[in-house]
Design an enzyme around this catalytic site. Structure first.
Site, PDB file in Angstrom:
ATOM      1  N   LYS A   1       3.569  10.475   2.184  1.00 22.38           N
ATOM      2  CA  LYS A   1       4.347  10.459   1.097  1.00 22.38           C
ATOM      3  C   LYS A   1       4.037  12.025   0.649  1.00 22.38           C
ATOM      4  O   LYS A   1       2.978  12.074   0.434  1.00 22.38           O
ATOM      5  CB  LYS A   1       3.856   9.284  -0.095  1.00 22.38           C
ATOM      6  CG  LYS A   1       4.045   8.061   0.114  1.00 22.38           C
ATOM      7  CD  LYS A   1       3.646   7.152  -1.226  1.00 22.38           C
ATOM      8  CE  LYS A   1       3.641   5.729  -0.509  1.00 22.38           C
ATOM      9  NZ  LYS A   1       2.837   5.036  -1.432  1.00 22.38           N
TER      10      LYS A   1
ATOM     11  N   SER B   1      10.363  -2.602   1.401  1.00 15.76           N
ATOM     12  CA  SER B   1       9.178  -2.858   0.810  1.00 15.76           C
ATOM     13  C   SER B   1       9.205  -4.130  -0.094  1.00 15.76           C
ATOM     14  O   SER B   1       9.812  -3.775  -1.181  1.00 15.76           O
ATOM     15  CB  SER B   1       8.328  -1.765   0.215  1.00 15.76           C
ATOM     16  OG  SER B   1       7.180  -2.220  -0.386  1.00 15.76           O
TER      17      SER B   1
ATOM     18  N   LYS C   1       8.313  -4.921   5.075  1.00 17.10           N
ATOM     19  CA  LYS C   1       6.857  -4.675   4.519  1.00 17.10           C
ATOM     20  C   LYS C   1       6.700  -5.691   3.380  1.00 17.10           C
ATOM     21  O   LYS C   1       7.615  -5.873   2.501  1.00 17.10           O
ATOM     22  CB  LYS C   1       6.747  -3.259   4.262  1.00 17.10           C
ATOM     23  CG  LYS C   1       5.619  -3.226   3.161  1.00 17.10           C
ATOM     24  CD  LYS C   1       5.221  -1.710   3.305  1.00 17.10           C
ATOM     25  CE  LYS C   1       4.937  -1.071   1.595  1.00 17.10           C
ATOM     26  NZ  LYS C   1       4.257   0.302   1.634  1.00 17.10           N
TER      27      LYS C   1
ATOM     28  N   GLU D   1      -1.266  -1.747   5.914  1.00 21.27           N
ATOM     29  CA  GLU D   1      -1.332  -0.770   5.027  1.00 21.27           C
ATOM     30  C   GLU D   1      -2.350  -0.823   4.059  1.00 21.27           C
ATOM     31  O   GLU D   1      -2.577  -1.769   3.159  1.00 21.27           O
ATOM     32  CB  GLU D   1      -0.160  -0.488   4.435  1.00 21.27           C
ATOM     33  CG  GLU D   1      -0.038   0.964   3.575  1.00 21.27           C
ATOM     34  CD  GLU D   1       1.342   0.994   3.149  1.00 21.27           C
ATOM     35  OE1 GLU D   1       2.369   0.444   3.784  1.00 21.27           O
ATOM     36  OE2 GLU D   1       1.679   1.862   2.281  1.00 21.27           O
TER      37      GLU D   1
ATOM     38  N   LYS E   1       4.210  -6.952   0.140  1.00 20.60           N
ATOM     39  CA  LYS E   1       2.879  -6.587  -0.382  1.00 20.60           C
ATOM     40  C   LYS E   1       2.093  -7.910  -0.681  1.00 20.60           C
ATOM     41  O   LYS E   1       2.409  -9.250  -0.513  1.00 20.60           O
ATOM     42  CB  LYS E   1       3.118  -6.175  -2.083  1.00 20.60           C
ATOM     43  CG  LYS E   1       3.872  -5.166  -2.202  1.00 20.60           C
ATOM     44  CD  LYS E   1       3.133  -3.748  -1.783  1.00 20.60           C
ATOM     45  CE  LYS E   1       3.796  -2.411  -2.259  1.00 20.60           C
ATOM     46  NZ  LYS E   1       2.986  -1.052  -1.964  1.00 20.60           N
TER      47      LYS E   1
ATOM     48  N   GLY F   1       7.368   5.398   0.346  1.00 25.00           N
ATOM     49  CA  GLY F   1       8.352   5.468  -0.567  1.00 25.00           C
ATOM     50  C   GLY F   1       7.404   5.234  -2.284  1.00 25.00           C
ATOM     51  O   GLY F   1       6.541   4.613  -2.292  1.00 25.00           O
TER      52      GLY F   1
ATOM     53  N   ASP G   1      -2.569   5.035   3.263  1.00 22.86           N
ATOM     54  CA  ASP G   1      -1.577   5.439   2.437  1.00 22.86           C
ATOM     55  C   ASP G   1      -2.546   6.263   1.466  1.00 22.86           C
ATOM     56  O   ASP G   1      -2.673   7.491   1.363  1.00 22.86           O
ATOM     57  CB  ASP G   1      -0.787   4.193   1.788  1.00 22.86           C
ATOM     58  CG  ASP G   1      -0.014   4.578   0.607  1.00 22.86           C
ATOM     59  OD1 ASP G   1      -0.048   6.086   0.072  1.00 22.86           O
ATOM     60  OD2 ASP G   1       0.890   3.747   0.028  1.00 22.86           O
TER      61      ASP G   1
ATOM     62  N   ASP H   1       1.190  -4.493   3.032  1.00 17.77           N
ATOM     63  CA  ASP H   1       0.598  -3.504   2.238  1.00 17.77           C
ATOM     64  C   ASP H   1      -0.400  -3.986   1.093  1.00 17.77           C
ATOM     65  O   ASP H   1       0.019  -4.671   0.228  1.00 17.77           O
ATOM     66  CB  ASP H   1       1.580  -2.678   1.472  1.00 17.77           C
ATOM     67  CG  ASP H   1       1.012  -1.316   0.828  1.00 17.77           C
ATOM     68  OD1 ASP H   1      -0.317  -1.361   0.781  1.00 17.77           O
ATOM     69  OD2 ASP H   1       1.840  -0.607   0.443  1.00 17.77           O
TER      70      ASP H   1
HETATM   71  O1  OSB Z   1       1.909   1.464  -1.660  1.00 20.71           O
HETATM   72  O2  OSB Z   1       3.603   2.273  -0.824  1.00 20.71           O
HETATM   73  C1  OSB Z   1       3.260   1.837  -1.868  1.00 20.71           C
HETATM   74  C2  OSB Z   1       5.720   1.900  -4.617  1.00 20.71           C
HETATM   75  C3  OSB Z   1       5.099   2.590  -5.532  1.00 20.71           C
HETATM   76  C4  OSB Z   1       3.902   2.664  -5.315  1.00 20.71           C
HETATM   77  C5  OSB Z   1       3.216   2.448  -3.997  1.00 20.71           C
HETATM   78  C6  OSB Z   1       3.791   1.994  -3.108  1.00 20.71           C
HETATM   79  C7  OSB Z   1       5.344   1.513  -3.351  1.00 20.71           C
HETATM   80  C8  OSB Z   1       6.170   0.743  -2.420  1.00 20.71           C
HETATM   81  C9  OSB Z   1       7.372   0.894  -2.734  1.00 20.71           C
HETATM   82  O3  OSB Z   1       5.635   0.117  -1.464  1.00 20.71           O
HETATM   83  C10 OSB Z   1       8.301   1.585  -1.202  1.00 20.71           C
HETATM   84  C11 OSB Z   1       9.619   2.014  -1.720  1.00 20.71           C
HETATM   85  O4  OSB Z   1       9.791   2.967  -2.570  1.00 20.71           O
HETATM   86  O5  OSB Z   1      10.526   1.655  -1.213  1.00 20.71           O
HETATM   87 MG    MG Z   2       1.312   1.779   0.179  1.00 18.65          MG
END
Ligand code: OSB
Ligand code: MG
Length: 369
Positions: free
Chosen positions: A262, A135, A161, A213, A163, A290, A238, A188
């Site tokens: 999660k 990510s 992925k 996402e 953001k 994650g 999520d 995401d």
């Molecule tokens: O939205 O998936 C998410 C990290 C912190 C809070 C929300 C998210 C995330 C990530 C990181 O996308 C994913 C990772 O741990 O590699």
């Molecule tokens: Mg997410």
């Protein structure tokens, strides 16, 4: 097992690079490490509540409070025969999923160790390796993003992925698709958009993304069903999913066609398994999300992601993608084929590096039964 002692540690670990999302920028990660000692067995868990209430209303401070004043007193000094019995003991507590999940994880580890089996085996895992992705936070330019993606692909990661946030979206999607036509690519939004952005999502629909996402509200299920209806690309939820009931509502309304699991968001591995099993029965693929976990949380996540319906690569990356040094040994690595090996030792299957754990601990509390 008699729950003899529980220790909480507020930890802070500095990220190798700042993580930028539509929610803000994170430079370090605060979590709570839960240690349960029961009849000579030690179990470890991680509560993924963060320092800020931006992803979830929970924070390390609220989770500490709920753990110390409600969850731990319900089991401390008692003879607890199973994880289910512990969950029943604190079932009066509403919400606070991340607080619950941290304690539950430590109990799963302790019970698995007492049975001398791996957490993966105890949860019903079927894989010895899981497919992993990465990510990537919002980058300050398209060339920087392409450079980062190239690096991760070289390390073996199977999917990327990115953001996105309003105004920081199509230019990145368009450039990555042009540069990497066959890449497994997903985005995401962390709830940064509304139904007014439908035109943008129709445009994004043309780029063969694996999923979008959490585009809309962080508690929303209904508006996502309106958006999903207009798109070919699967929506993945999520933030909106906190339970099996939320999952059922989302799937029955066709609000999403993929679920991000999660454990911290849904209260632990037990609820995660229920969601996993229900999604399997509905032909809805799941993947493991994650929360920038340390190796303690990651170890459990890798075990959970070895269950059969985790068919899409997860946000489970190598320790070094997050932190210079992890607090477990061995650290987590990505194999050249883009997989991560599921630990086979008892419980979470990795050792806690006490020296490193001590280094990242900001506050510690011990409760005895
Ligand atoms: O939205 O998936 C998410 C990290 C912190 C809070 C929300 C998210 C995330 C990530 C990181 O996308 C994913 C990772 O741990 O590699
Ligand atoms: Mg997410």
């Amino acid at each position: 097992m008699r729950i003899d002692r529980i220790e909480l540690r507020h930890i802070r670990m500095v990220l190798v690079s700042p993580f930028v999302t539509s929610m803000g920028t994170e430079y370090d990660e605060e979590h709570i490490i839960v240690r349960v000692d029961a009849e000579g067995v030690t179990g470890w868990g991680e509560s993924v509540a963060e320092g800020t209430p931006f992803y979830s209303y929970e924070t390390v401070t609220t989770a500490w409070h709920i753990l110390k004043d409600f969850l731990i007193p319900s089991i401390l000094g008692k003879d607890i025969a199973s994880v289910d019995e512990a969950i029943a003991a604190y079932s009066k507590v509403r919400g606070h999923m991340m607080a619950k999940a941290g304690l539950e994880a430590a109990l799963w580890d302790a019970f698995a160790k007492s049975k001398n089996i791996s957490l993966s085996k105890m949860l019903g895992g079927v894989r010895d390796k899981i497919d992993v992705g990465v990510s990537i936070g919002i980058q300050d330019s398209v060339p920087h993003l392409i450079h980062k993606v190239e690096g991760y692909l070289q390390e073996g990661y199977q999917r990327i992925k990115i953001k996105i946030a309003p105004g920081l979206d199509m230019q990145f999607v368009e450039a990555l698709r042009r540069e990497f036509p066959k890449l497994l690519l997903q985005v995401d939004a962390n709830s940064a958009y509304t139904l007014d952005h439908i035109g943008l999502f129709r445009e994004m629909d043309k780029y063969n993304l694996s999923l979008i996402e959490q585009p809309l509200g962080y508690e929303d299920i209904y508006d996502h069903s309106k958006l999903q209806r207009e798109l070919m690309t699967p929506i993945c939820l999520d933030e909106s999913i906190h339970s099996l009931d939320d999952t059922r509502a989302a799937i029955e309304l066709d609000s999403c066609r993929i679920i991000n699991i999660k454990p911290g968001r849904v209260g632990g591995y037990t609820e995660s398994k229920l969601i996993h099993d229900y999604c399997a029965s509905q032909n809805i693929p799941v993947w493991h999300g994650g929360m920038l976990e340390s190796g303690i949380g990651r170890a459990g996540n890798v075990g959970l992601a070895s269950l059969p319906n985790f068919t899409l690569p997860g946000d489970i990356s190598a320790s070094k993608r997050y932190y210079k040094e992890d607090i477990v040994e061995p650290e987590f690595v990505v194999n050249p084929d883009g997989t991560m090996t599921v630990p086979t030792g008892p419980g979470i299957g990795v050792e806690v590096n006490m020296k490193m754990l001590e280094k990242v601990t900001e506050k510690k509390m011990e409760l005895r039964g």
